[in-house]
Design a protein around this motif. Structure first.
Motif, PDB file in Angstrom:
ATOM      1  N   GLY A 131      57.496  46.598  66.861  1.00  0.00           N
ATOM      2  CA  GLY A 131      57.794  47.325  65.625  1.00  0.00           C
ATOM      3  C   GLY A 131      56.921  46.836  64.487  1.00  0.00           C
ATOM      4  O   GLY A 131      56.576  45.648  64.420  1.00  0.00           O
ATOM      5  N   LEU A 132      56.563  47.763  63.584  1.00  0.00           N
ATOM      6  CA  LEU A 132      55.622  47.440  62.523  1.00  0.00           C
ATOM      7  C   LEU A 132      56.012  48.068  61.193  1.00  0.00           C
ATOM      8  O   LEU A 132      56.730  49.071  61.144  1.00  0.00           O
ATOM      9  CB  LEU A 132      54.223  47.972  62.886  1.00  0.00           C
ATOM     10  N   GLN A 133      55.476  47.508  60.120  1.00  0.00           N
ATOM     11  CA  GLN A 133      55.462  48.145  58.815  1.00  0.00           C
ATOM     12  C   GLN A 133      54.260  49.082  58.845  1.00  0.00           C
ATOM     13  O   GLN A 133      53.123  48.642  58.875  1.00  0.00           O
ATOM     14  CB  GLN A 133      55.300  47.096  57.720  1.00  0.00           C
ATOM     15  N   HIS A 134      54.494  50.387  58.838  1.00  0.00           N
ATOM     16  CA  HIS A 134      53.433  51.355  59.113  1.00  0.00           C
ATOM     17  C   HIS A 134      53.172  52.309  57.953  1.00  0.00           C
ATOM     18  O   HIS A 134      52.329  53.205  58.056  1.00  0.00           O
ATOM     19  CB  HIS A 134      53.811  52.155  60.375  1.00  0.00           C
ATOM     20  N   MET A 135      53.858  52.153  56.811  1.00  0.00           N
ATOM     21  CA  MET A 135      53.706  53.069  55.688  1.00  0.00           C
ATOM     22  C   MET A 135      52.326  52.889  55.045  1.00  0.00           C
ATOM     23  O   MET A 135      51.876  51.763  54.850  1.00  0.00           O
ATOM     24  CB  MET A 135      54.797  52.827  54.643  1.00  0.00           C
ATOM     25  N   LYS A 136      51.685  54.021  54.700  1.00  0.00           N
ATOM     26  CA  LYS A 136      50.370  53.992  54.046  1.00  0.00           C
ATOM     27  C   LYS A 136      50.512  54.677  52.680  1.00  0.00           C
ATOM     28  O   LYS A 136      50.356  55.895  52.555  1.00  0.00           O
ATOM     29  CB  LYS A 136      49.321  54.720  54.901  1.00  0.00           C
ATOM     30  N   LEU A 137      50.814  53.884  51.671  1.00  0.00           N
ATOM     31  CA  LEU A 137      51.081  54.378  50.322  1.00  0.00           C
ATOM     32  C   LEU A 137      50.228  53.591  49.333  1.00  0.00           C
ATOM     33  O   LEU A 137      50.242  52.357  49.351  1.00  0.00           O
ATOM     34  CB  LEU A 137      52.554  54.193  49.965  1.00  0.00           C
ATOM     35  N   TYR A 138      49.516  54.296  48.476  1.00  0.00           N
ATOM     36  CA  TYR A 138      48.613  53.637  47.541  1.00  0.00           C
ATOM     37  C   TYR A 138      48.846  54.231  46.154  1.00  0.00           C
ATOM     38  O   TYR A 138      48.502  55.384  45.888  1.00  0.00           O
ATOM     39  CB  TYR A 138      47.163  53.828  47.997  1.00  0.00           C
ATOM     40  N   VAL A 139      49.473  53.433  45.278  1.00  0.00           N
ATOM     41  CA  VAL A 139      49.862  53.900  43.948  1.00  0.00           C
ATOM     42  C   VAL A 139      49.003  53.210  42.892  1.00  0.00           C
ATOM     43  O   VAL A 139      48.870  51.976  42.887  1.00  0.00           O
ATOM     44  CB  VAL A 139      51.354  53.616  43.674  1.00  0.00           C
ATOM     45  N   PHE A 140      48.450  54.032  42.000  1.00  0.00           N
ATOM     46  CA  PHE A 140      47.645  53.530  40.890  1.00  0.00           C
ATOM     47  C   PHE A 140      48.231  54.105  39.609  1.00  0.00           C
ATOM     48  O   PHE A 140      48.136  55.322  39.380  1.00  0.00           O
ATOM     49  CB  PHE A 140      46.183  53.946  41.059  1.00  0.00           C
ATOM     50  N   ASP A 141      48.866  53.272  38.816  1.00  0.00           N
ATOM     51  CA  ASP A 141      49.586  53.707  37.626  1.00  0.00           C
ATOM     52  C   ASP A 141      50.614  54.775  38.013  1.00  0.00           C
ATOM     53  O   ASP A 141      51.549  54.468  38.729  1.00  0.00           O
ATOM     54  CB  ASP A 141      48.612  54.190  36.546  1.00  0.00           C
ATOM     55  N   ASP A 142      50.416  56.021  37.627  1.00  0.00           N
ATOM     56  CA  ASP A 142      51.413  57.071  37.926  1.00  0.00           C
ATOM     57  C   ASP A 142      50.900  58.085  38.943  1.00  0.00           C
ATOM     58  O   ASP A 142      51.394  59.220  39.003  1.00  0.00           O
ATOM     59  CB  ASP A 142      51.826  57.791  36.639  1.00  0.00           C
ATOM     60  N   SER A 143      49.897  57.694  39.735  1.00  0.00           N
ATOM     61  CA  SER A 143      49.325  58.593  40.736  1.00  0.00           C
ATOM     62  C   SER A 143      49.500  58.007  42.127  1.00  0.00           C
ATOM     63  O   SER A 143      49.389  56.786  42.322  1.00  0.00           O
ATOM     64  CB  SER A 143      47.836  58.833  40.454  1.00  0.00           C
ATOM     65  N   LEU A 144      49.767  58.883  43.109  1.00  0.00           N
ATOM     66  CA  LEU A 144      50.028  58.474  44.483  1.00  0.00           C
ATOM     67  C   LEU A 144      48.935  58.992  45.416  1.00  0.00           C
ATOM     68  O   LEU A 144      48.634  60.191  45.434  1.00  0.00           O
ATOM     69  CB  LEU A 144      51.381  59.014  44.952  1.00  0.00           C
ATOM     70  N   LEU A 145      48.370  58.092  46.197  1.00  0.00           N
ATOM     71  CA  LEU A 145      47.485  58.446  47.303  1.00  0.00           C
ATOM     72  C   LEU A 145      48.248  58.141  48.585  1.00  0.00           C
ATOM     73  O   LEU A 145      48.585  56.984  48.846  1.00  0.00           O
ATOM     74  CB  LEU A 145      46.195  57.620  47.229  1.00  0.00           C
ATOM     75  N   ILE A 146      48.557  59.174  49.356  1.00  0.00           N
ATOM     76  CA  ILE A 146      49.300  58.976  50.605  1.00  0.00           C
ATOM     77  C   ILE A 146      48.420  59.389  51.764  1.00  0.00           C
ATOM     78  O   ILE A 146      47.676  60.367  51.688  1.00  0.00           O
ATOM     79  CB  ILE A 146      50.639  59.751  50.598  1.00  0.00           C
ATOM     80  N   SER A 147      48.498  58.626  52.844  1.00  0.00           N
ATOM     81  CA  SER A 147      47.584  58.830  53.959  1.00  0.00           C
ATOM     82  C   SER A 147      48.186  58.284  55.231  1.00  0.00           C
ATOM     83  O   SER A 147      49.307  57.753  55.247  1.00  0.00           O
ATOM     84  CB  SER A 147      46.252  58.115  53.643  1.00  0.00           C
ATOM     85  N   GLY A 148      47.417  58.412  56.314  1.00  0.00           N
ATOM     86  CA  GLY A 148      47.729  57.723  57.559  1.00  0.00           C
ATOM     87  C   GLY A 148      46.746  56.594  57.774  1.00  0.00           C
ATOM     88  O   GLY A 148      46.799  55.893  58.786  1.00  0.00           O
ATOM     89  N   ALA A 149      45.817  56.419  56.824  1.00  0.00           N
ATOM     90  CA  ALA A 149      44.722  55.458  56.971  1.00  0.00           C
ATOM     91  C   ALA A 149      45.100  54.072  56.477  1.00  0.00           C
ATOM     92  O   ALA A 149      45.754  53.923  55.443  1.00  0.00           O
ATOM     93  CB  ALA A 149      43.494  55.950  56.211  1.00  0.00           C
ATOM     94  N   ASN A 150      44.658  53.071  57.214  1.00  0.00           N
ATOM     95  CA  ASN A 150      44.832  51.686  56.805  1.00  0.00           C
ATOM     96  C   ASN A 150      43.683  51.248  55.907  1.00  0.00           C
ATOM     97  O   ASN A 150      42.688  51.956  55.740  1.00  0.00           O
ATOM     98  CB  ASN A 150      44.894  50.786  58.045  1.00  0.00           C
ATOM     99  N   THR A 371      53.034  71.418  54.067  1.00  0.00           N
ATOM    100  CA  THR A 371      52.228  70.462  54.822  1.00  0.00           C
ATOM    101  C   THR A 371      52.881  69.095  54.767  1.00  0.00           C
ATOM    102  O   THR A 371      53.417  68.695  53.737  1.00  0.00           O
ATOM    103  CB  THR A 371      50.779  70.399  54.302  1.00  0.00           C
ATOM    104  N   VAL A 372      52.870  68.419  55.896  1.00  0.00           N
ATOM    105  CA  VAL A 372      53.449  67.085  56.001  1.00  0.00           C
ATOM    106  C   VAL A 372      52.310  66.092  56.144  1.00  0.00           C
ATOM    107  O   VAL A 372      51.416  66.276  56.963  1.00  0.00           O
ATOM    108  CB  VAL A 372      54.382  66.969  57.225  1.00  0.00           C
ATOM    109  N   ILE A 373      52.337  65.042  55.320  1.00  0.00           N
ATOM    110  CA  ILE A 373      51.289  64.029  55.400  1.00  0.00           C
ATOM    111  C   ILE A 373      51.905  62.650  55.211  1.00  0.00           C
ATOM    112  O   ILE A 373      52.841  62.471  54.439  1.00  0.00           O
ATOM    113  CB  ILE A 373      50.179  64.282  54.356  1.00  0.00           C
ATOM    114  N   GLY A 374      51.381  61.685  55.950  1.00  0.00           N
ATOM    115  CA  GLY A 374      51.882  60.325  55.851  1.00  0.00           C
ATOM    116  C   GLY A 374      51.493  59.518  57.065  1.00  0.00           C
ATOM    117  O   GLY A 374      50.460  59.754  57.692  1.00  0.00           O
ATOM    118  N   SER A 375      52.350  58.585  57.428  1.00  0.00           N
ATOM    119  CA  SER A 375      51.983  57.584  58.433  1.00  0.00           C
ATOM    120  C   SER A 375      52.455  57.907  59.841  1.00  0.00           C
ATOM    121  O   SER A 375      52.017  57.282  60.803  1.00  0.00           O
ATOM    122  CB  SER A 375      52.563  56.227  58.021  1.00  0.00           C
TER     123      SER A 375
END
Length: 445
Positions: A131-150, A371-375
């Motif tokens: 089992g892993l921590q697999h969430m790919k979330l990148y927040v800069f101030d009030d903006s969210l970059l969400i991806s499946g990329a590490n 559309t669904v996007i995430g990890s």
């Protein structure tokens, strides 16, 4: 929309604030750019951080920005086992990050499932299957970059993924920062000398303490975020574009993604065009039954070809992983034929020198796209073992729908049909032992 609104958590966004990134270089450049301009906070959640020049530039950028602002809040959440892999050789996420550990919070989540004899017996790399921590979330101030990329070199250069950047949506950014913080509070924290300590809020040790009590604490924390987010929805939210978060943490009994997919895959809507992408496609028996037996819609499933699998060319037992996924693809193709689903098609992505890690769903109804996007890869691991975070972007905005279709079609441009002829090619050869073991081990992938 019922299967979306039932979660009770939704955020209105402006369609022109949704930016679709299409290349690894754009992904990397955006991260560097936003770190350099962040004033309030940078929250990063990834499986791990690599140890090369691209990753060093990220850490240097964070270090410089911390010195320049003096008030920047930096939190980074990684998986413990993946983040410490290679530590003894001085080439790990923690090796690189300890230089800013005195100014930033570096969290390392350790699954409560890996404990006791199992933890002692499984060596480095093998312990990650639990089992892993697999969430790919990148927040800069009030903006969210969400991806499946590490955050690792190949994801910045030649590994194709998906990336959606939603600018200036404070409530959405706050939500995912809270998720990162809650998981971080129940994790180890990296110290500047490289040691790891449990945070003061983590009263139950992840692998030495009582597992049910640890899981309960983490579950309560995540549920409190979801409940708080529901409270803010006191009135009807208008607009042509909305974002619905989906949190999937099967180990602690939070299954928003599962509940969503059960309803989506059982949809009876012959005019619906659905495309599912996964670099590691391994549908559960339930999902397969819903897609092929219960549901009725046009479905195209985009997977990685053996040469585009992230484990292609690997050494040791990992070199058999592409063959295992070929075996799974062959079994799914046989199921399509068994159910006589003429409107279900399996295609594989291949681009010379590149690997395929993209994941997500496009549900095109003509006048609306969800559309669904995430990890998540929508398989056994995502359902039961890992911590996953997704969003559903639902829009009727003509411009955004056009851009989403272009993103989908851009990925399909590198695809070809998987049929019985393709499975006879040498690159799809599956050793007998791998075929046998895949039936047993697929619950770990």
């Amino acid at each position: 929309m019922e299967y979306l609104t039932e979660t009770g958590v939704e955020f209105p966004v402006h369609a022109n604030s949704v930016r679709i990134i299409t290349t690894p270089k754009e992904f990397y450049d955006l991260i560097i750019e936003r770190i350099g301009s962040a004033n309030k906070r940078v929250y990063l959640s990834s499986l791990y951080l690599g140890s090369g020049k691209h990753e060093s530039a990220i850490v240097d950028g964070l270090s410089n920005r911390l010195e320049e602002t003096g008030s920047l809040e930096v939190s980074i959440l990684l998986d413990f086992m993946r983040g410490t892999r290679g530590e003894t050789e001085g080439k790990s996420s923690t090796t690189l990050l300890k230089k800013i550990a005195d100014k930033a919070k570096i969290f390392l989540f350790h699954t409560p499932e890996l404990r006791g004899v199992l933890r002692s017996v499984l060596g480095e790399r093998n312990n990650e299957i639990i089992g892993l921590q697999h969430m790919k979330l990148y927040v800069f101030d009030d903006s969210l970059l969400i991806s499946g990329a590490n955050l690792s070199d190949s994801y910045f250069t030649d590994r194709q993924d998906r990336y959606v950047f939603i600018e200036n949506c404070k409530e959405l950014a706050d939500f995912f920062c809270s998720v990162i913080s809650v998981v971080g509070s129940q994790s180890f924290q990296l110290c500047s000398d490289g040691s790891k300590k449990l945070g003061t809020e983590c009263v139950h040790h992840p692998f030495q303490g009582n597992a049910p009590e640890y899981c309960s604490s983490l579950r309560d924390g995540v549920l409190s975020i979801l409940e708080e987010a529901k409270k803010r929805k006191n009135e009807s939210i208008d607009g042509d574009t909305k974002v619905f978060p989906l949190i999937q943490m099967g180990m602690i009994g939070i299954d928003q993604e599962y509940q969503f997919l059960r309803k989506l895959f059982s949809t009876k809507e012959p005019s619906l065009d659905m495309t599912l992408a996964s670099g590691y496609f391994n549908a559960t028996e339930e999902y397969e039954n819903l897609m092929l037996n219960e549901g009725d819609y046009n479905l195209k499933i985009l997977i990685a070809s053996p040469d585009a699998n992230g484990f292609a060319g690997a050494s040791g037992l990992s070199r058999y992983i592409p063959s295992m996924y070929s075996s799974i693809a062959a079994a799914f193709l046989a199921a399509i034929e068994k159910h006589n689903r003429k409107n279900v098609e399996l295609v594989e992505w291949s681009r010379k020198g590149w690997s395929f890690h993209a994941k997500g769903l496009w549900c095109d109804r003509g006048n609306r796209i969800d559309t669904v996007i995430g990890s998540s890869n929508y398989g056994y691991r995502s359902l039961h073992r890992d911590l996953e975070a997704q969003i559903v972007v639902s829009t009727t905005n003509q411009n955004l729908m056009k851009r989403l279709r272009e993103e989908r079609d851009g990925l399909l441009e590198f695809s070809s049909v998987v049929d019985s002829r393709a499975l006879r090619r040498a690159d799809h050869h599956v050793p007998v032992l791998v075929s046998f073991l895949s039936k047993i081990l697929r619950r770990f992938f």
